[in-house]
Design an enzyme around this catalytic site. Sequence first.
Site, PDB file in Angstrom:
ATOM      1  CG  ASP A   1       5.686  42.899  13.349  1.00 41.14           C
ATOM      2  OD1 ASP A   1       5.555  42.044  12.486  1.00 41.14           O
ATOM      3  OD2 ASP A   1       6.812  42.729  14.148  1.00 41.14           O
TER       4      ASP A   1
ATOM      5  CE  LYS B   1      -6.208  41.430  19.307  1.00 42.05           C
ATOM      6  NZ  LYS B   1      -5.808  40.066  19.632  1.00 42.05           N
TER       7      LYS B   1
ATOM      8  CB  THR C   1      10.291  43.183   1.594  1.00 36.95           C
ATOM      9  OG1 THR C   1       8.802  43.433   1.558  1.00 36.95           O
ATOM     10  CG2 THR C   1      11.240  44.373   1.721  1.00 36.95           C
TER      11      THR C   1
ATOM     12  CE1 TYR D   1       3.699  40.758   7.066  1.00 32.62           C
ATOM     13  CE2 TYR D   1       3.151  42.833   5.860  1.00 32.62           C
ATOM     14  CZ  TYR D   1       2.921  41.845   6.641  1.00 32.62           C
ATOM     15  OH  TYR D   1       1.753  41.897   7.280  1.00 32.62           O
TER      16      TYR D   1
HETATM   17  C1  LIG Z   1       6.109  42.090   9.266  1.00 31.81           C
HETATM   18  S1  LIG Z   1       8.012  41.677   9.082  1.00 31.81           S
HETATM   19  C2  LIG Z   1       8.449  42.781   7.826  1.00 31.81           C
HETATM   20  C3  LIG Z   1       9.943  42.029   7.372  1.00 31.81           C
HETATM   21  C4  LIG Z   1      10.417  42.658   6.329  1.00 31.81           C
HETATM   22  N1  LIG Z   1      10.760  44.125   6.527  1.00 31.81           N
HETATM   23  C5  LIG Z   1       9.844  42.655   4.884  1.00 31.81           C
HETATM   24  O1  LIG Z   1       9.151  43.873   4.475  1.00 31.81           O
HETATM   25  O2  LIG Z   1       9.414  41.504   4.583  1.00 31.81           O
HETATM   26  C6  LIG Z   1       8.302  42.784  10.470  1.00 31.81           C
HETATM   27  C7  LIG Z   1       9.859  42.539  11.035  1.00 31.81           C
HETATM   28  O3  LIG Z   1      10.417  43.283  12.060  1.00 31.81           O
HETATM   29  C8  LIG Z   1      11.177  42.610  12.951  1.00 31.81           C
HETATM   30  N2  LIG Z   1      11.168  43.413  14.240  1.00 31.81           N
HETATM   31  C9  LIG Z   1      10.077  43.621  14.907  1.00 31.81           C
HETATM   32  N3  LIG Z   1      10.615  44.494  15.969  1.00 31.81           N
HETATM   33  C10 LIG Z   1      11.670  44.511  15.900  1.00 31.81           C
HETATM   34  C11 LIG Z   1      12.864  45.021  16.964  1.00 31.81           C
HETATM   35  N4  LIG Z   1      12.350  45.777  18.159  1.00 31.81           N
HETATM   36  N5  LIG Z   1      14.083  44.815  16.582  1.00 31.81           N
HETATM   37  C12 LIG Z   1      14.344  44.323  15.353  1.00 31.81           C
HETATM   38  N6  LIG Z   1      13.543  43.681  14.560  1.00 31.81           N
HETATM   39  C13 LIG Z   1      12.062  43.978  15.021  1.00 31.81           C
HETATM   40  C14 LIG Z   1      10.431  41.444  12.984  1.00 31.81           C
HETATM   41  O4  LIG Z   1      11.065  40.122  13.702  1.00 31.81           O
HETATM   42  C15 LIG Z   1       9.801  40.891  11.834  1.00 31.81           C
HETATM   43  O5  LIG Z   1      10.851  40.224  10.869  1.00 31.81           O
END
Ligand SMILES: C[S@@+](CC[C@H](N)C(=O)[O-])C[C@H]1O[C@@H](n2cnc3c(N)ncnc32)[C@H](O)[C@@H]1O
Length: 233
Positions: free
Chosen positions: A135, A139, A209, A211
């Site tokens: 993510d 901001k 992926t 994303y």
């Molecule tokens: C933008 S998505 C990308 C998902 C995947 N890697 C892709 O490329 O399709 C970021 C993922 O990281 C997970 N995530 C964020 N912070 C995390 C944390 N502290 N521990 C485990 N997962 C986390 C979120 O739930 C989300 O599914």
Amino acid sequence: MSNATPSREQFYGRRRGRPLRVGQRERQVHLLPVLSFALPGTGKLNPASLFPGPPSDIWLEIGFGGGEHLAEQAARRPDIGFVGCEVFENGVAKLLGEVERRGLGNVRVYADDVRPLLATLAPRSIGRVFILFPDPWPKTRHHRRRLVAPPTLERLAEIMKDGAELRLATDDPSYLSWMLEHVTAHPAFVWTARRPADWRDRAEDWPATRYEEKARKAGRMPAFLRFQRRARN
Ligand SMILES: C[S@@+](CC[C@H](N)C(=O)[O-])C[C@H]1O[C@@H](n2cnc3c(N)ncnc32)[C@H](O)[C@@H]1O
């Protein structure tokens, strides 16, 4: 030594989306407990001990989303033990479906915030780490929630073996600069790119992926960064 989470601030997004389908709920009840593991209250976790035969290496994916990259890697490399970490219940449910469909025996799941896991994994126990499209928290006041940041890099430097690879991807130009700035500033990591194609193109052994597909459809160009954990003296 305690394995307590260093800070209570939440730095991930939502934990749940739409209700799970019947099959997904069944897998969550029956398959997830088989693949997941508890962290020891004290001491370190040797991740190789999570797998029956000793795997040739342990690779860790943080925030695997729907798990398509993790499942594909695990199918291609049955000799490797894969530890996947994801807080989003619906993402975990998707991975479980793939594990069952493909009959993968080399995947373990930590369905929670990665920070306690990183605090607990044994030093020099991980041969490769993937953090794909984390993510971006665009901001400025949310930048401290970014996963790729000094506290995470400190832990990764400890748990990664000498020569281990850290793979990062992002489609956010500000996070790309941030990643490069923070990872190259860390003494344990060296960026291995020699020419633009090394970070503009995804390597053969790097499955796409969900994303990434979304980013490309929206016209955003992803970057694929590979760093090596330097040898300790
Ligand atoms: C933008 S998505 C990308 C998902 C995947 N890697 C892709 O490329 O399709 C970021 C993922 O990281 C997970 N995530 C964020 N912070 C995390 C944390 N502290 N521990 C485990 N997962 C986390 C979120 O739930 C989300 O599914």
